[in-house]
Design a protein around this motif. Structure first.
Motif, PDB file in Angstrom:
ATOM      1  N   UNK A   1      -3.663   5.454   4.393  1.00 55.33           N
ATOM      2  CA  UNK A   1      -2.681   5.723   3.343  1.00 55.33           C
ATOM      3  C   UNK A   1      -2.572   7.220   3.067  1.00 55.33           C
ATOM      4  N   UNK A   2      -3.717   7.883   2.952  1.00 54.85           N
ATOM      5  CA  UNK A   2      -3.689   9.330   2.723  1.00 54.85           C
ATOM      6  C   UNK A   2      -3.165  10.080   3.939  1.00 54.85           C
ATOM      7  N   UNK A   3      -3.255   9.454   5.095  1.00 53.57           N
ATOM      8  CA  UNK A   3      -2.706  10.036   6.310  1.00 53.57           C
ATOM      9  C   UNK A   3      -1.198   9.891   6.420  1.00 53.57           C
ATOM     10  N   UNK A   4      -0.596   9.198   5.454  1.00 51.90           N
ATOM     11  CA  UNK A   4       0.860   9.108   5.419  1.00 51.90           C
ATOM     12  C   UNK A   4       1.437   7.801   5.914  1.00 51.90           C
ATOM     13  N   UNK A   5       0.601   6.848   6.269  1.00 51.30           N
ATOM     14  CA  UNK A   5       1.122   5.564   6.738  1.00 51.30           C
ATOM     15  C   UNK A   5       1.694   4.756   5.581  1.00 51.30           C
ATOM     16  N   UNK A   6       2.613   3.886   5.899  1.00 52.31           N
ATOM     17  CA  UNK A   6       3.262   3.027   4.924  1.00 52.31           C
ATOM     18  C   UNK A   6       2.262   2.016   4.371  1.00 52.31           C
ATOM     19  N   UNK A   7       2.162   1.942   3.050  1.00 54.49           N
ATOM     20  CA  UNK A   7       1.183   1.069   2.405  1.00 54.49           C
ATOM     21  C   UNK A   7       1.416  -0.400   2.737  1.00 54.49           C
ATOM     22  N   UNK A   8       2.658  -0.820   2.772  1.00 53.75           N
ATOM     23  CA  UNK A   8       2.943  -2.222   3.078  1.00 53.75           C
ATOM     24  C   UNK A   8       2.434  -2.582   4.473  1.00 53.75           C
ATOM     25  N   UNK A   9       2.634  -1.697   5.428  1.00 53.29           N
ATOM     26  CA  UNK A   9       2.156  -1.941   6.790  1.00 53.29           C
ATOM     27  C   UNK A   9       0.627  -1.991   6.837  1.00 53.29           C
TER      28      UNK A   9
END
Length: 126
Positions: free
Chosen positions: A37-45
Motif C-alpha cells: 500500500x505504501x508502495x502505491x498499489x491499489x488497496x482494493x487489489x
C-alpha cells in the motif's frame, strides 16, 4: 488463492504442509499489505489478492500508524498496548524504514510533522 500467497512468501500456514512449503513463508501478511500500500498499489487489489477484510485492514492500518508514532518506545510496551504479535510490529518497523523518506507519508499517516503548536490570532492581534 493460497498458493499465490505462498509463492510470494506470505506466512499463511496450514496444518500438514510440507517443510519446503513452510520454508517459503517469510513475510507476514499484515506487513506485506502495508508495504504494498505504501508502495502505491491499489488497496482494493491488495485486499483481494491477500484476502483481507475491510475491518482487518483498518485494524492493521491503525496499528501500523500507532507503531510508527510509538517507534521510540520499547517494543513490548507497544505490543501490550496494540495487542499485535511482536513479529508483526517488528515487520511494520522495517516497512516504515523502507518507506519513511517518501514526501507524502507523514501526511498519509497523520503524523505530526510540525511539533510546535500553531500561533493563533486573538481578537487583539487583528
Amino acid at each position: 488463492m493460497l498458493a499465490g500467497m505462498w509463492d510470494k512468501g506470505v506466512i499463511l500456514p496450514v496444518a500438514g504442509m510440507r517443510k519446503q512449503s513452510r520454508e517459503k513463508m517469510v513475510f507476514l501478511r499484515g506487513a506485506v499489505a502495508i508495504d504494498r500500500y505504501l508502495g502505491g498499489e491499489d488497496l482494493t487489489s491488495i485486499r483481494k489478492e491477500l484476502a483481507i477484510s475491510i475491518s482487518r485492514w483498518q485494524r492493521w492500518w491503525q496499528s501500523f500508524k500507532e507503531v510508527v508514532r510509538s517507534k521510540d518506545q520499547p517494543l513490548p510496551q507497544i505490543q501490550e498496548r496494540l495487542r499485535q504479535p511482536l513479529e508483526l510490529i517488528e515487520a511494520w518497523l522495517k516497512v516504515w524504514e523502507k518507506h519513511k523518506e517518501k514526501s507524502d507519508l507523514a501526511l498519509r499517516l497523520d503524523l505530526d510533522t510540525n511539533p510546535t503548536p500553531p500561533a493563533f490570532k486573538t481578537s487583539q492581534q487583528t
